[in-house]
Design an enzyme around this catalytic site. Structure first.
Site, PDB file in Angstrom:
ATOM      1  N   CYS A  23     -14.196  13.389  -7.376  1.00 57.13           N
ATOM      2  CA  CYS A  23     -12.873  13.109  -6.805  1.00 57.13           C
ATOM      3  C   CYS A  23     -12.416  11.680  -7.093  1.00 57.13           C
ATOM      4  O   CYS A  23     -13.149  10.727  -6.843  1.00 57.13           O
ATOM      5  CB  CYS A  23     -12.932  13.338  -5.299  1.00 57.13           C
ATOM      6  SG  CYS A  23     -11.430  12.836  -4.448  1.00 57.13           S
ATOM      7  N   CYS A  72       1.401  18.965   0.203  1.00 57.29           N
ATOM      8  CA  CYS A  72       0.057  18.438   0.453  1.00 57.29           C
ATOM      9  C   CYS A  72       0.209  16.991   0.912  1.00 57.29           C
ATOM     10  O   CYS A  72       0.884  16.202   0.251  1.00 57.29           O
ATOM     11  CB  CYS A  72      -0.746  18.516  -0.848  1.00 57.29           C
ATOM     12  SG  CYS A  72      -2.369  17.765  -0.751  1.00 57.29           S
ATOM     13  N   CYS A 119      -5.721  18.800  -7.420  1.00 57.37           N
ATOM     14  CA  CYS A 119      -6.784  18.558  -6.455  1.00 57.37           C
ATOM     15  C   CYS A 119      -7.772  17.516  -6.965  1.00 57.37           C
ATOM     16  O   CYS A 119      -8.219  17.581  -8.094  1.00 57.37           O
ATOM     17  CB  CYS A 119      -7.542  19.847  -6.187  1.00 57.37           C
ATOM     18  SG  CYS A 119      -6.586  20.973  -5.218  1.00 57.37           S
ATOM     19  N   CYS A 134     -10.777   7.197   0.831  1.00 61.52           N
ATOM     20  CA  CYS A 134     -11.679   8.133   1.509  1.00 61.52           C
ATOM     21  C   CYS A 134     -13.096   7.603   1.430  1.00 61.52           C
ATOM     22  O   CYS A 134     -13.493   7.003   0.429  1.00 61.52           O
ATOM     23  CB  CYS A 134     -11.597   9.508   0.848  1.00 61.52           C
ATOM     24  SG  CYS A 134     -12.544  10.760   1.742  1.00 61.52           S
ATOM     25  N   CYS A 142     -17.105  12.207  -2.640  1.00 64.40           N
ATOM     26  CA  CYS A 142     -17.376  13.367  -3.493  1.00 64.40           C
ATOM     27  C   CYS A 142     -17.325  12.895  -4.949  1.00 64.40           C
ATOM     28  O   CYS A 142     -16.381  12.200  -5.343  1.00 64.40           O
ATOM     29  CB  CYS A 142     -16.343  14.465  -3.251  1.00 64.40           C
ATOM     30  SG  CYS A 142     -16.306  15.000  -1.532  1.00 64.40           S
ATOM     31  N   GLU A 200       0.837  -1.203   0.000  1.00 58.97           N
ATOM     32  CA  GLU A 200       0.000   0.000   0.000  1.00 58.97           C
ATOM     33  C   GLU A 200       0.871   1.252   0.000  1.00 58.97           C
ATOM     34  O   GLU A 200       1.897   1.296   0.652  1.00 58.97           O
ATOM     35  CB  GLU A 200      -0.842  -0.081   1.272  1.00 58.97           C
ATOM     36  CG  GLU A 200      -1.524   1.178   1.684  1.00 58.97           C
ATOM     37  CD  GLU A 200      -1.894   1.112   3.161  1.00 58.97           C
ATOM     38  OE1 GLU A 200      -2.850   0.413   3.498  1.00 58.97           O
ATOM     39  OE2 GLU A 200      -1.214   1.770   3.970  1.00 58.97           O
TER      40      GLU A 200
END
Ligand code: SF4
Length: 407
Positions: free
Chosen positions: A178, A164, A398, A171, A175, A122
């Site tokens: 994303c 970042c 992003c 996650c 969203c 990972e």
């Protein structure tokens, strides 16, 4: 009612107080040790005391790992050789995350696959953006002439930079725009794994804390406020042990209200600045593109934001990803302006043109639409910045972080 997919994802949301303990499997004197990176000076001092060593040896360990960035116990020469050997024999290691792979963009951005010790298959993602992205200056201000002070100092090819880092593997927030969301939540990172991304990048670029203008954003993979204890543990380590200013750090949340309420209680000495990933002018659109809005709608988020005691001149950042035809229209800009005014909060807005990603059916906004949006907000007196897209060619921008190895 929430769709099945959304319910599935919400089910993955971890309890806010479910922080992972530091990875110390046995106290000193046991059969095996653990990872030292992630423990603060106090915990390291306690460990040393337990070993019958003076407590200040803990401070030496902290200095070596966090300030001198030593990643191997054998190389911590401030500790006597016999003590180093004893630690190693008992199974202790520094255990700092390492950069496993680097993707370099034509614009100087670097995207890293970072491997955490004990995780062979990972990786998590972190990004280095030299010269920032024209949005966040990290200290409540925006770009000014002082940025030129650092030019070419010490032969560095960057004047300032933004880092970042990720807070989770994958996650759960889902969203719709994303790429990270496609992974679902795989696990929370520990405080050491979050702070370790920063130290590994500092080591790679020879960052001098206190001299170089480096900002840190917790905006990589994951929702920091759904891994609250580890995120704040990392922020505390970076302030107290590494020496970063909390005003040079910004955490971005999708709007996890209990997390914001908890964050509001953090002391100003360690609390990073706050950004909200707003992305839509109203609940109807936000609920479509960010299903989390159905649990915590915009007004609930704004109410929580009012509890945060801002520092003088500090502003809350609203991040707004512009999706072509969906959130970038003139009426959306007018609605965002009204929304910002209604909050009564000191706010600035960062506009981000959506970055395309495989398997996501949105379109990029037209440059004219982005500029018109900016002009509308600025015309209402709202400080508004268009963030330069960085590292699009290496999937570092992003919403693009998904362990994409094709570079
Ligand atoms: S934008 Fe942030 S919160 Fe939303 S799914 Fe992606 S990583 Fe998670």
């Amino acid at each position: 009612m929430l769709s099945r997919a959304v319910t599935e994802n919400l089910r993955q949301l971890v309890r806010l107080d479910a922080g992972d303990p530091a990875d110390v499997s046995h106290a000193f004197g046991g059969a095996s040790g653990g990872r030292l990176f992630g423990l603060d000076a106090e915990a390291l001092a306690a460990l040393m005391a337990q070993a019958g060593e003076p407590a200040w040896r803990g401070r030496q360990l902290a200095e070596a790992m966090y300030r001198q960035r030593v990643a191997d116990l054998n190389e911590i020469t401030t500790l006597p050789k016999s003590l180093r050997q004893r630690l190693i024999d008992e199974g202790w290691q520094v255990g700092r995350p390492q950069i496993a792979q680097v993707f370099q963009s034509v614009d100087g951005t670097e995207r890293y696959l970072v491997q955490c010790p004990g995780q062979d298959t990972e990786t998590v993602e972190a990004v280095w953006m030299p010269e920032g992205d024209d949005g966040e200056n990290g200290d409540g201000s925006d770009l000014d002439g002082n940025d030129l002070d650092l030019k070419d100092r010490a032969g560095k090819r960057w004047d300032r930079a933004t880092i970042c880092v990720s807070s989770q593997v994958g996650c759960a927030v889902n969203c719709q725009f994303c790429l990270t969301a496609k992974l679902g939540l795989q696990r929370n990172l520990t405080a050491g794994e979050i702070a370790g991304q920063v130290i590994a990048i500092f080591a790679r670029h020879g960052v001098e804390v206190g001299r170089d203008r480096v900002n840190l954003v917790f905006m990589g993979m994951g929702e920091p406020f759904l891994n609250y204890d580890n995120f704040m543990g990392a922020a505390r380590l970076l302030v107290e042990e590494v020496g970063l200013s909390p005003q040079r750090m910004t955490v971005s949340t999708s709007g996890i209200v209990p997390g914001i309420e908890r964050f509001a209680q953090e002391p100003a000495e360690v609390r990073p600045k706050l950004a909200i990933s707003l992305n839509a002018p109203n609940d109807a659109i936000r609920g479509e593109i960010m299903p989390i809005n159905r649990k915590w709608p915009i007004e609930a988020v704004m109410d929580a934001l009012r509890q945060v005691q801002l520092r003088p001149r500090e502003r809350i950042t609203f991040e707004y990803v512009l999706l072509g035809g969906v959130t970038d229209q003139p009426q959306h800009a007018a609605e965002v302006a009204r929304l910002v005014r209604r909050t009564g909060l000191p706010v600035k807005v960062n506009l981000i043109a959506w970055n395309p990603g495989p398997g996501i059916a949105y379109s990029m906004p037209q440059p004219e639409a982005v500029e018109a949006f900016r002009v509308t907000l600025a015309g209402e007196g709202i400080p508004t910045y268009v963030r330069k897209p960085r590292g699009r060619d290496i999937f570092a921008a992003c919403g693009q972080l998904k362990r994409t190895v094709e570079g």
